[in-house]
Design a protein around this motif. Structure first.
Motif: not given
Lengths: 153, 737
Positions: B493, B565-568, B572, B599-601, B603, B605
Motif C-alpha cells: 500500500r 502496488n495495490d491502489y489506484d 487516491y 487512506y485506501f482499504c 477497495n 478511497y
C-alpha cells in the motif's frame, strides 16, 4: 418469588418473579415486550431506558420490588402507532444503523424533551450522554431530537 | 445496454416451485416498509396478494404486483438489507414502494457468499443482484409477449407495468407472474445503463426503520419460542486458564435452574472452520434455566476451579516484546525496492523516525453474543446474529455429526458486528447446550462474558523511518511493524510505489490472548500511524501536507516503483483533491486548526479534513470533511450514515478505548471501565462528498474508519504543537486534559 401488579403502557400485568428481578427482564422474559434492550446490566449504556411515571430510568438496574404503583412506559407504548414526533424524526433522519440502542435513545430523548422542550445543542448532547451508540449515530440523533423539538414546539 | 452472461450464479435464477405459500400473514408494517424518503407521506397501501409466484431465489411476485425481494447477506447495521434489494428492484424495474424485503436464511444452494465482512457484500453482490432482477424482468416480458402474441422486443416496462405501444396494451407484473414462472431463464441478459437508474443512487429509508423505532422484535436476543429455556456460559476468567472442576449441584437447587454441565466445542476429531480457530475457550460450563435473571444469579453463585493451561500474559510484557521488536531486524521482509539502507546511511539526508502504538480493543457490539438453538436427534434449528452462517453450519455439522441438510440457520438483524460475529463459537455452544439439555435454548452472553471472552483487535506497534534529500524529496521509506498474531503492515500500500527506496518488515508476537478481525483489520491502526507520520515528514520537508501527498501520487502515476502496488494512485489523489476543495483547505476560519488524512482499504478511497477548535485550552473536534470514492453509491442516505459512523467509531477508539490484561485477566469487564465515545465527544458536524465516476460499487462499512484518527491527531498537532503517538490518546493528559 412474589406476585407484583404492574402498569405497563397503560395495561395491568401480574407477574410472579423474584423481588430483585430487574424490570428489564420482567419486560423481556415475562411480558414479552422485547423493545427494551439489554446492553450492560449496570446502568452505563442506556439501551434499557424506559419511563417510570414519565421519567427516564435504566430498567436493568431497577428491581421489580421498587416499582409499586409507578407507571412504566416502554418503546412499544411511547405512541400507539409509532408516530411520536421523535419516532418520526428518527425515520426522517434515517438515524439507525444496527438499531439496537435506538429504543433506549428515543426513550431517553422523550424524557429529555418533556423536561426541557426547547433544548440547546449542548443540552441535547449532555442529556443524551448516558446512552451509548456503538455504531456512532450521534450526529443524526442530535439532528432528530432538534427536529422533534421544533415539531412539538 | 450491457449484455452479460447469466451462467454465473445461474442456479439462483431458476424457479424453485410454482407457487410459494399464498396468503400467509406478514407483520403489521410490511406494506410501509419501503416507503419513500418522506416518512410522513402516507404509504399507498395495497391489498395483500392472494398468491405469490417465485420467479427466482431472489424474488417472488404477488398477484397484485407486490414484490418480495430476499436480502441474501447478514445485516449488521451496514444496511445491506436495504441496499441489496434496491439493486434487484432497479433491474426488475418496479416501484420501490411495491417492494417488501425479507432476510434470506442461509441457503448455500441458491446464494453465494452469505457473509458480512470486509465491506464486500455490495461489491461481490452487484452483478448477481442485477442479473436476478434483469432475468426476472425478461421472463415477465417473454410471458407477456407470448400472451399478447407480439415480439418481445416491442415491449417496455416502467415501475412494474409492461407496455406494448403498438396495441396500447398494458399489464402489471402480478398479472403475468404465474406464466413468467414457467419461462426459460435467458442465457444472456441486458443490464441498464447506469444513467437510467431510478432507484440506485437515490435516498431510501432503512427497510427495518419503523420496526426499530417502535421496538418490534428484530434481534437474536428478542427470540422467544415455545418451551425455550435460557442458557449462559461460564468461561475461564483469564487467558491461559482452563476448566478444572465445578460444583453444579450447589446451584441446581436455585429457583428456575434446570441443568448445569460442561461443554467442549472442539473435541478431538471435529473439523474446525476458519471461524473457529481464534477461539481459545472451547471448554466451559453451561447453565440452563427458566428465565434470564435466574440464570444470571446462578452464574454468579457457581463455584468453579480453574487450572493453568498455558503461560499467562500481561499487557506490560506484551508491550515490552513489541518494543523490543522495533529495534530488531525482522525475518520477514514483506517488500524491498531500491537500496533503502544505503540511503538512510548517507549523511546528506535528513532522517525522521517515529514509533506508534495501540492497545487491544474489544468489539463491544451493543447486542452481546447470543444464539437460539433447537437440536433434536435428526435436526438442528438455529437462529440469531452471525456474520458467517456458512461456517457455522459446517462447524455444527462436524460437531453434531449431521449433514448440512439437517441444519437450518436463520439470520436475525444484528445489534452490531464490527467483525466479532465472524467467529461463531457461540453458535456451536448454543447447539451443544440445546442437544445436552434436550430443549430449545437461547444462549445469552452477559456484557462481562462478551467483553472478557473477546476475539480482540490485536495490540500493535510500528516504527516508520523516512529520508529527505537536500531538496526535501522523500527518497527512502522504512516501515517495521509488529502485532499480536501478525503485523499490521500492508507491504504494497501507499507510499510503496511512490518512493524509490522502500523496505517493509513484519514481526509477529504469538500470544494466548485471542485476536481477530475488528472493523477494518490492521488498517484501523496502520492508517493512523502512516498518516500521522507522513504529516510530520511533510512538515520536516516544509511542504503543505496535502501537496506533499499529491506529489507522491503524481510520482506513483507517472513513474510507479515496483509492480505490486495495490491502489489506484489517480483515485487516491482524487479524494484528496475533492476534500481539499470542499473543506476550503487553504482558508480555514479563524481559530480553526486543521489536519488531513487519506487512506485506501476495502477497495474504497477516503480522505478527511478535521477542524479542531480550542475550548478551555483543550482541543475539540468541531467538524469533519470527508471525500469518498466507492464507485456508484447505491443509497446515498445510508452511505453517508456509514461514513459518519466509521468516523465517530474511529475517533472514539483512538481517543478513549483499550483492553489491558493482568496475568491473562482482562482489566476491563463492562462500560464502567471500558470507555466508548459518547454523545458530547462526537463531532458536531460531518460533511460527506462522494466522487461521481460510475465505477462498479465497492464497500462502505469500513473505509471511513482507518484514516480519521490521523486527521484528528494531525489537527490537534496543528492546534497545540503536540504530536500523539500512543493510543488511546486520552492517556496523554497533557494534550487532552
Amino acid at each position: 418469588m412474589a406476585v407484583y401488579n404492574l402498569t405497563i403502557n397503560g395495561k395491568k400485568h401480574q407477574v410472579d418473579v423474584d423481588p430483585d428481578t430487574p424490570i428489564l427482564w420482567v419486560l423481556r422474559d415475562n411480558i414479552n415486550l422485547v423493545g427494551t434492550k439489554y446492553g450492560c446490566g449496570i446502568g452505563q449504556c442506556g439501551a434499557c431506558t424506559v419511563h417510570l411515571d414519565g421519567n427516564a430510568v435504566r430498567s436493568c438496574s431497577l428491581p421489580v420490588s421498587k416499582v409499586a404503583e409507578q407507571k412504566i412506559t416502554t418503546i412499544e407504548g411511547l405512541s400507539e402507532t409509532g408516530t411520536h414526533p421523535l419516532q418520526e424524526a428518527w425515520l426522517a433522519h434515517d438515524v439507525p444503523q444496527c438499531g439496537y440502542c435506538q429504543a433506549g435513545q428515543i426513550m431517553n430523548a422523550a424524557s429529555l424533551l418533556t423536561n426541557n422542550p426547547n433544548p440547546s445543542d449542548a443540552d441535547i448532547a449532555a442529556g443524551m450522554n448516558g446512552n451509548i451508540c456503538r455504531c456512532g449515530t450521534y450526529t443524526r440523533i442530535q439532528a432528530a431530537i432538534k427536529t422533534a423539538a421544533t415539531k412539538m414546539g | 445496454m450491457n449484455l452479460i452472461k447469466t451462467s454465473h450464479n445461474r442456479r439462483s435464477f431458476l424457479k424453485t416451485s410454482t407457487v410459494a405459500g399464498g396468503g400467509f400473514v406478514l407483520g403489521f408494517s410490511w406494506l410501509t416498509a419501503c416507503q419513500t424518503a418522506d416518512p410522513v407521506k402516507e404509504a399507498v397501501v395495497k391489498a395483500m396478494p392472494k398468491e405469490w409466484f417465485n420467479i427466482n431465489s431472489f424474488l417472488k411476485i404477488g398477484d397484485n404486483g407486490i414484490v418480495t425481494i430476499m436480502s441474501p447477506n447478514p445485516e449488521i447495521g451496514q444496511n445491506v438489507k436495504t441496499a441489496m434489494p434496491m439493486i434487484v428492484a432497479e433491474e426488475l424495474d418496479v416501484a420501490w414502494e411495491d417492494v417488501v424485503v425479507e432476510q434470506a436464511p442461509l441457503n448455500t444452494k441458491d446464494f453465494s457468499r452469505q457473509l458480512a465482512g470486509g465491506s464486500q457484500s455490495i461489491r461481490h453482490g452487484w452483478d448477481g443482484l442485477r442479473m436476478a432482477g434483469a432475468t426476472a424482468r425478461r421472463m415477465l416480458l417473454e410471458a407477456a409477449a407470448k400472451q399478447w402474441e407480439v415480439p418481445v422486443g416491442e415491449l417496455t416496462t416502467s415501475e412494474g407495468i409492461i407496455y406494448h405501444k403498438g396495441s396500447g396494451k398494458e399489464m402489471g407484473y402480478g398479472d403475468i407472474a404465474s406464466a413468467a414462472n414457467g419461462m426459460v431463464v435467458p442465457e444472456e441478459i441486458g443490464l441498464k445503463d447506469p444513467k437510467d437508474f431510478k432507484i440506485i443512487g437515490t435516498d431510501r429509508l432503512n427497510v427495518d426503520g419503523k420496526k426499530i423505532v417502535t421496538g418490534q422484535p428484530l434481534f437474536g436476543l428478542d427470540i422467544q419460542e415455545e418451551g425455550m429455556k435460557i442458557a449462559m456460559i461460564v468461561h475461564p476468567p483469564a487467558f491461559g486458564m482452563k476448566l478444572k472442576s465445578f460444583d453444579g449441584d450447589a446451584i441446581k437447587s436455585m429457583p428456575g435452574i434446570t441443568d448445569v454441565f460442561s461443554i467442549n466445542t472442539q473435541p478431538k476429531g471435529v473439523e474446525l472452520q476458519w471461524s473457529d480457530k481464534n477461539n481459545v475457550f472451547p471448554e466451559m460450563v453451561a447453565i440452563v434455566g427458566e428465565s434470564t435473571w435466574q440464570v444470571m444469579k446462578a452464574k454468579k453463585a457457581l463455584k468453579v476451579e480453574w487450572g493453568p493451561g498455558s503461560k499467562s500474559e500481561s499487557s506490560a510484557d506484551h508491550e515490552a516484546t513489541l518494543t523490543k521488536f522495533m529495534s530488531q531486524k525482522a525475518k520477514e521482509v514483506a517488500r524491498r525496492d531500491g537500496n533503502p539502507e544505503a540511503v538512510f546511511a548517507s549523511s546528506d539526508n535528513k532522517i525522521v523516525e517515529r514509533t506508534y502504538t495501540a492497545p487491544f480493543l474489544a468489539h463491544n457490539t451493543m447486542e452481546p453474543m447470543n444464539f437460539y438453538a433447537n437440536v433434536t436427534a435428526d435436526k438442528a434449528i438455529l437462529n440469531g446474529p452471525i456474520q458467517t452462517p456458512e461456517f457455522a453450519e459446517k462447524s455444527i455439522a462436524s460437531l453434531l455429526g449431521m449433514d448440512p441438510e439437517q441444519i437450518t440457520i436463520d439470520m436475525t438483524r444484528m445489534g452490531g458486528g464490527f467483525g466479532r460475529r465472524l467467529y461463531g463459537h457461540f453458535v456451536t455452544e448454543a447447539a451443544l447446550i440445546s442437544k445436552q439439555a434436550k430443549s430449545p435454548i437461547k444462549l445469552v452472553y452477559t456484557r462481562e462474558d462478551d467483553m472478557t471472552h473477546g476475539i480482540y483487535r490485536p495490540a500493535y506497534k510500528v516504527t516508520y523511518k523516512a529520508a529527505l534529500d537536500a531538496d526535501n524529496n522523500l527518497v527512502a521509506f522504512h516501515v517495521r511493524g509488529a502485532g499480536t498474531h501478525g503485523s499490521p503492515v500492508f507491504a504494497n500500500r501507499f507510499p510503496a510505489g511512490a518512493v524509490d527506496n522502500y523496505l517493509a518488515e513484519n514481526h509477529t508476537k504469538e500470544s494466548n490472548i485471542s485476536t481477530g478481525a475488528w472493523r477494518a483489520p490492521r488498517s484501523n491502526f496502520i492508517a493512523c500511524a502512516e498518516q500521522c507520520f507522513l504529516d510530520e515528514v511533510a512538515k520536516e520537508a516544509g511542504k503543505d501536507p496535502i501537496d506533499f501527498r499529491l506529489a507522491l501520487f503524481d510520482k506513483a502515476i507517472a513513474n510507479p516503483v515496483g509492480e505490486k502496488n495495490d491502489y489506484d494512485a489517480e483515485r487516491y489523489a482524487g479524494v484528496l483533491k475533492l476534500v481539499k476543495e470542499k473543506a476550503n483547505w487553504s482558508n480555514p476560519a479563524n481559530g480553526v486548526h486543521r489536519g488531513v488524512s487519506a487512506y485506501f482499504c476495502h477497495n474504497s478511497y477516503v480522505a478527511q479534513v478535521v477542524d479542531v477548535v480550542m475550548e478551555d485550552n483543550l482541543p475539540k473536534v468541531q467538524k469533519v470533511h470527508c471525500a469518498v470514492d466507492c464507485g456508484i453509491v447505491i443509497n446515498p442516505l445510508s452511505a453517508k450514515n456509514q461514513i459518519e459512523g466509521g468516523i465517530i467509531d474511529g475517533i472514539g477508539h483512538a481517543m478513549f478505548s483499550g483492553m489491558t490484561f493482568d496475568n491473562g485477566k482482562p482489566d476491563q469487564t463492562n462500560f464502567d471501565t471500558y470507555r466508548l465515545i459518547r454523545h458530547t465527544e462526537a463531532p458536531a458536524s460531518i460533511e460527506t462528498h462522494f466522487v461521481d465516476n460510475g465505477i462498479k460499487p465497492t464497500g462502505l462499512g469500513e473505509p471511513s474508519l482507518p484514516p480519521i484518527a490521523a486527521a484528528v491527531a494531525n489537527a490537534i498537532a496543528s492546534a497545540t504543537g503536540e504530536r500523539l503517538y500512543s493510543q488511546p490518546f486520552i492517556a496523554n493528559k497533557k494534550v487532552l486534559g
